[in-house]
Design an enzyme around this catalytic site. Structure first.
Site, PDB file in Angstrom:
ATOM      1  N   HIS A   1       9.989 -32.065 -24.766  1.00 27.06           N
ATOM      2  CA  HIS A   1       9.719 -32.928 -24.109  1.00 27.06           C
ATOM      3  C   HIS A   1       8.563 -32.116 -23.057  1.00 27.06           C
ATOM      4  O   HIS A   1       8.054 -32.722 -21.827  1.00 27.06           O
ATOM      5  CB  HIS A   1      10.997 -32.247 -23.239  1.00 27.06           C
ATOM      6  CG  HIS A   1      12.276 -32.768 -23.537  1.00 27.06           C
ATOM      7  ND1 HIS A   1      12.634 -34.425 -23.199  1.00 27.06           N
ATOM      8  CD2 HIS A   1      12.874 -32.426 -24.080  1.00 27.06           C
ATOM      9  CE1 HIS A   1      13.743 -34.286 -23.281  1.00 27.06           C
ATOM     10  NE2 HIS A   1      13.719 -33.058 -24.551  1.00 27.06           N
TER      11      HIS A   1
ATOM     12  N   TRP B   1      -3.756  -1.972  -1.740  1.00 31.30           N
ATOM     13  CA  TRP B   1      -3.621  -3.624  -1.970  1.00 31.30           C
ATOM     14  C   TRP B   1      -3.940  -4.446  -0.984  1.00 31.30           C
ATOM     15  O   TRP B   1      -2.910  -4.487  -0.227  1.00 31.30           O
ATOM     16  CB  TRP B   1      -2.176  -4.180  -2.756  1.00 31.30           C
ATOM     17  CG  TRP B   1      -2.287  -4.990  -3.825  1.00 31.30           C
ATOM     18  CD1 TRP B   1      -2.056  -5.143  -4.645  1.00 31.30           C
ATOM     19  CD2 TRP B   1      -1.680  -5.905  -3.097  1.00 31.30           C
ATOM     20  NE1 TRP B   1      -2.561  -6.143  -5.440  1.00 31.30           N
ATOM     21  CE2 TRP B   1      -1.802  -6.847  -4.023  1.00 31.30           C
ATOM     22  CE3 TRP B   1      -1.629  -6.799  -2.167  1.00 31.30           C
ATOM     23  CZ2 TRP B   1      -1.371  -8.383  -4.133  1.00 31.30           C
ATOM     24  CZ3 TRP B   1      -0.893  -7.877  -1.664  1.00 31.30           C
ATOM     25  CH2 TRP B   1      -0.866  -9.226  -3.321  1.00 31.30           C
TER      26      TRP B   1
ATOM     27  N   CYS C   1       0.947  -0.935   0.371  1.00 24.37           N
ATOM     28  CA  CYS C   1      -0.154   0.102   0.202  1.00 24.37           C
ATOM     29  C   CYS C   1       0.603   1.263  -0.327  1.00 24.37           C
ATOM     30  O   CYS C   1       2.105   1.114   0.331  1.00 24.37           O
ATOM     31  CB  CYS C   1      -0.891  -0.051   1.385  1.00 24.37           C
ATOM     32  SG  CYS C   1      -1.432  -1.089   1.704  1.00 24.37           S
TER      33      CYS C   1
ATOM     34  N   ASN D   1       0.690  -0.039   5.896  1.00 24.88           N
ATOM     35  CA  ASN D   1       1.492  -0.565   4.745  1.00 24.88           C
ATOM     36  C   ASN D   1       2.316  -1.214   5.151  1.00 24.88           C
ATOM     37  O   ASN D   1       3.206  -1.195   5.850  1.00 24.88           O
ATOM     38  CB  ASN D   1       2.745   0.120   3.823  1.00 24.88           C
ATOM     39  CG  ASN D   1       3.128  -0.722   2.544  1.00 24.88           C
ATOM     40  OD1 ASN D   1       2.425  -1.830   2.388  1.00 24.88           O
ATOM     41  ND2 ASN D   1       4.168  -0.422   2.107  1.00 24.88           N
ATOM     42  N   GLY D   2       1.662  -2.594   4.835  1.00 26.16           N
ATOM     43  CA  GLY D   2       2.749  -3.673   5.861  1.00 26.16           C
ATOM     44  C   GLY D   2       1.965  -4.949   5.909  1.00 26.16           C
ATOM     45  O   GLY D   2       0.230  -5.083   5.995  1.00 26.16           O
TER      46      GLY D   2
ATOM     47  N   GLU E   1      10.398 -13.088 -20.181  1.00 22.84           N
ATOM     48  CA  GLU E   1       9.690 -12.056 -19.880  1.00 22.84           C
ATOM     49  C   GLU E   1       8.759 -11.758 -20.645  1.00 22.84           C
ATOM     50  O   GLU E   1       7.648 -10.762 -19.877  1.00 22.84           O
ATOM     51  CB  GLU E   1      10.772 -11.145 -20.102  1.00 22.84           C
ATOM     52  CG  GLU E   1      10.591  -9.677 -19.718  1.00 22.84           C
ATOM     53  CD  GLU E   1       9.805  -9.619 -18.624  1.00 22.84           C
ATOM     54  OE1 GLU E   1       9.815  -8.036 -18.828  1.00 22.84           O
ATOM     55  OE2 GLU E   1       9.882  -9.855 -17.211  1.00 22.84           O
TER      56      GLU E   1
ATOM     57  N   ARG F   1       1.680   1.420  -6.271  1.00 18.00           N
ATOM     58  CA  ARG F   1       1.412   0.633  -4.897  1.00 18.00           C
ATOM     59  C   ARG F   1       0.270  -0.033  -4.862  1.00 18.00           C
ATOM     60  O   ARG F   1       0.221  -1.190  -3.484  1.00 18.00           O
ATOM     61  CB  ARG F   1       1.956   0.978  -3.801  1.00 18.00           C
ATOM     62  CG  ARG F   1       3.389   1.953  -3.840  1.00 18.00           C
ATOM     63  CD  ARG F   1       3.625   2.838  -2.060  1.00 18.00           C
ATOM     64  NE  ARG F   1       5.728   2.947  -2.407  1.00 18.00           N
ATOM     65  CZ  ARG F   1       5.645   2.047  -1.341  1.00 18.00           C
ATOM     66  NH1 ARG F   1       5.228   1.091  -0.737  1.00 18.00           N
ATOM     67  NH2 ARG F   1       7.121   2.290  -1.886  1.00 18.00           N
TER      68      ARG F   1
ATOM     69  N   LYS G   1       5.053 -10.827 -18.557  1.00 18.82           N
ATOM     70  CA  LYS G   1       4.457  -9.553 -19.408  1.00 18.82           C
ATOM     71  C   LYS G   1       2.696  -9.463 -20.039  1.00 18.82           C
ATOM     72  O   LYS G   1       1.872  -9.124 -19.563  1.00 18.82           O
ATOM     73  CB  LYS G   1       5.591  -8.720 -20.642  1.00 18.82           C
ATOM     74  CG  LYS G   1       6.478  -8.135 -20.294  1.00 18.82           C
ATOM     75  CD  LYS G   1       5.989  -6.235 -18.841  1.00 18.82           C
ATOM     76  CE  LYS G   1       7.124  -5.972 -18.597  1.00 18.82           C
ATOM     77  NZ  LYS G   1       7.665  -6.716 -16.925  1.00 18.82           N
TER      78      LYS G   1
ATOM     79  N   GLU H   1       0.177 -10.907 -17.600  1.00 24.79           N
ATOM     80  CA  GLU H   1       0.096  -9.959 -16.654  1.00 24.79           C
ATOM     81  C   GLU H   1      -0.775  -8.417 -16.502  1.00 24.79           C
ATOM     82  O   GLU H   1      -1.861  -8.283 -15.625  1.00 24.79           O
ATOM     83  CB  GLU H   1       1.031  -9.347 -15.195  1.00 24.79           C
ATOM     84  CG  GLU H   1       2.129  -8.325 -16.148  1.00 24.79           C
ATOM     85  CD  GLU H   1       3.323  -8.343 -15.459  1.00 24.79           C
ATOM     86  OE1 GLU H   1       3.207  -8.365 -13.880  1.00 24.79           O
ATOM     87  OE2 GLU H   1       4.575  -8.065 -15.752  1.00 24.79           O
TER      88      GLU H   1
ATOM     89  N   LYS I   1       3.206  -2.514  -7.797  1.00 28.21           N
ATOM     90  CA  LYS I   1       4.360  -2.566  -8.692  1.00 28.21           C
ATOM     91  C   LYS I   1       5.077  -3.205  -7.533  1.00 28.21           C
ATOM     92  O   LYS I   1       5.584  -2.922  -8.032  1.00 28.21           O
ATOM     93  CB  LYS I   1       4.636  -0.606  -8.385  1.00 28.21           C
ATOM     94  CG  LYS I   1       5.820  -0.035  -9.475  1.00 28.21           C
ATOM     95  CD  LYS I   1       5.735  -0.561 -10.281  1.00 28.21           C
ATOM     96  CE  LYS I   1       7.174  -0.077 -10.843  1.00 28.21           C
ATOM     97  NZ  LYS I   1       7.105  -1.400 -13.031  1.00 28.21           N
TER      98      LYS I   1
END
Length: 607
Positions: free
Chosen positions: A502, A74, A2, A98-99, A479, A27, A483, A486, A602
């Site tokens: 395989h 968040w 957050c 935040n936490g 990557e 955030r 991308k 997400e 983020k």
């Protein structure tokens, strides 16, 4: 994950808080809220969803007052609802956090025994209720806040606001970053300096365990032992223009377009014009005294480390292990004093990466970090911190930070190779030329924007996508898949091309797009063989290669994207561009929120 802000000012706090929260919305954006003190009265406004919803609420239901705190969330404990949104208020105190408070259940049980009633599902409400409980026992605001901080366990950045106290914010940090901004007769609190950039460039960073008593004209900081601590006031240089969209529709598009500029700046910083050797900031690193390099990171930064593993092993002939931070910290691997430990994090506050760093401290020969925020916790706790110089990155999906991480990691690998005697002057001149040519090459890659947009229109109709790559292109395939998933919410996976037979080949049919990243390098023929296996099973191949590669293997592919030909060593940096643009345009075609994808934030500052 957050974001929190606070202001003690001479002007109405609400608009200042909302503007600061806009700069922290990367955030979290499940809900947002502010609280103010006006004529002694404490009040708040909260809204679910994006920050614009809070802005709309404040238009219809203003919140006066020149002292206030704010929060963009968040969700961790409790669903994103108005009831669970911050600030949390209990009687005479409001709190933003935040936490994660790890012992909140035990504290809730204790408070319930005193007859306290709970209205939310969050851990943060416990902080507010415990503080109010202390005040009911006769403690003053500061004493009550400190008593609460003494009781809570976990990670937190906290800001307390009190009824009847229009010149007081109490702040504290443990495990989550927090900065205090100094103005002219005004003071500010923020999760990072970006939030405070339009307000002040004079910042005090709280250290682990610090508590702060903030007024409009003073700051008193106590360390974890309760001793008065004189924390430095630093002047930070944040380019405010880089935190605006500058005419682009999305921050992600702007940050993709900035890459030629920021990469050029990074190259010039580490390899000044006219020189071929790498210059590192801070204390020098002696790679001849190390036998092994351990690299630790999360998400996109982890893929940057996977690329760097190839560079260090092939160029510097140095053994490398790469670990996901969340696994590394709990595996507790043995560390020898001939090992260098390297940590990569855009924010420099990634919780798992920071915990892994602290595990290695005192065990590894030296702690190195590659970060975008020089004043971050990871940077401050490293022996050597290497800035990537990307500037503020607001889009949740990392773009310019990734390519700048790669650039700095390549510089570091070249430094190691020179010290260990594996590169001569001629080879180093060639590598330096390739690095300096990157901005121009990336500009050419950006010219493929329309071709990538057209390919993305078809890709947006797929349910599943595969990415394939070999060697240096394998981490880029990883990557690219990350991308795409997400920001477009399309399921995407990546495989080393040789692994196709395989198992993954069973998924191939006419409905499966396969993105093949294959410059015309020494592994090209093998990758083309795998590509032919896909097309033989009616898979739809999108080939990303250079002119020679497309001429040789581009027949019968669904589409091809041409990249400029560059030296093999820098291909991962260049090929990040089509991976980013493909994901971006696919997300736009699907109508998803490019900059703020669902369920993501983020800076992951909680475990």
């Amino acid at each position: 994950m957050c974001g929190i802000v606070g202001v003690l000012g001479d002007h109405e706090a609400a608009p200042i808080l909302v503007e600061a929260l806009k700069r922290l919305e990367y955030r979290g954006y499940d809900s947002a809220g502010i609280a103010t003190v006006n004529n002694g009265a404490l009040d708040r406004r909260r809204a679910v969803g994006k920050l614009v919803n809070l802005g709309d609420l404040l238009v219809h239901d203003p919140l006066p007052g020149k002292s206030g705190i704010g929060h963009t969330r968040w969700a961790t404990h409790g669903a994103p609802t108005i009831v669970n949104a911050h600030p949390h208020q209990a009687g005479r105190v409001a709190v933003v956090h935040n936490g994660i408070i790890e012992n909140f259940r035990a504290l809730r049980a204790e408070l319930a025994g005193h007859g306290t009633e709970f209205t939310t599902e969050t851990d943060t409400e416990t902080v507010a209720l415990l503080t109010e409980h202390h005040m009911a026992q006769g403690m003053g605001p500061v004493e009550a806040a400190f008593a609460t901080i003494d009781r809570i366990e976990g990670t937190f950045a906290l800001a307390f606001l009190f009824e009847g106290e229009e010149d007081l914010i109490v702040a504290a940090r443990q495990g989550s970053p927090l900065a205090i901004g100094h103005g002219d007769g005004e003071m500010y609190v923020g999760s990072d300096a970006i939030a405070l950039a339009p307000l002040t460039d004079r910042i005090t960073y709280l250290e682990e365990g610090d508590r702060a008593i903030v007024s409009r004209t003073s700051l008193q900081v106590q360390d974890i032992n309760g001793t008065i601590a004189n924390r430095e006031v630093r002047t930070v240089n944040i380019d405010n223009a880089r935190v605006d969209k500058a005419g682009f529709k999305h921050f992600m598009a702007k940050e993709i377009a900035e890459q030629p500029m920021v990469l050029g700046e990074a190259v010039n910083a580490y390899m000044p014009a006219g020189e071929i050797d790498v210059s590192l900031p801070g204390p020098d690193i002696d790679f001849t005294k190390a036998e092994r390099l351990t690299m630790v990171a999360c998400g996109t930064a982890f893929y940057a480390c996977l690329v760097a593993k190839y560079w260090f092993e092939q160029i510097a002939r140095m053994p490398v292990e790469v670990d996901i931070a969340s696994e590394f910290r709990y595996r507790e691997p043995p560390m020898s004093d001939d090992t260098l430990a390297l940590f990569v994090s855009q924010s420099g506050e990634t919780a798992d990466t920071l915990a892994a760093l602290r595990y290695c401290a005192g065990k590894a020969q030296k702690i190195l970090s590659v970060v975008n925020v020089p004043e971050s916790s990871i940077a401050r706790e490293s022996d050597v911190a290497l800035p990537i110089l990307a500037g503020p990155e607001i889009g949740v999906a990392s773009t310019k930070a990734f390519t700048c991480q790669l650039t700095v990691l390549l510089m570091l690998a070249l430094k190691a190779a020179r010290q260990r005697g594996h590169i001569n002057d001629e080879q180093m001149e060639n590598h330096a030329a390739a690095m300096r040519g990157l901005p121009a090459a990336i500009n050419h890659a950006l010219d493929q924007n329309e071709a990538l947009r057209l390919a993305a229109l078809q890709l947006s109709e797929a349910r599943d996508v595969l990415f394939l790559g070999r060697g240096l292109m394998y981490p880029l395939a990883l990557e690219g898949a990350l991308k795409l998933k997400e920001i477009s919410y399309i399921h995407a996976e990546a495989y080393a091309s040789g692994e196709l037979k395989h198992g993954p080949i069973a998924l191939i049919d006419q409905h499966m797009p396969v993105v093949v990243m294959a410059p015309r390098d020494t592994l090209f023929d093998k990758t083309v063989s795998n590509m032919q296996e896909v097309m033989a099973r009616k898979g739809q191949v999108l080939l990303v290669s250079d002119e020679a590669g497309i001429a040789e293997a581009g027949h019968d592919v669904w589409a091809s994207i041409q990249m400029p030909a560059v030296a093999d060593i820098v291909t991962p940096i260049l090929y990040a561009i089509p991976a980013q643009l493909l994901a971006y345009h696919t997300a736009v075609a699907k109508g998803t929120d490019v900059d703020q994808p669902r369920n993501l934030a983020k800076s992951v500052t909680v475990e």
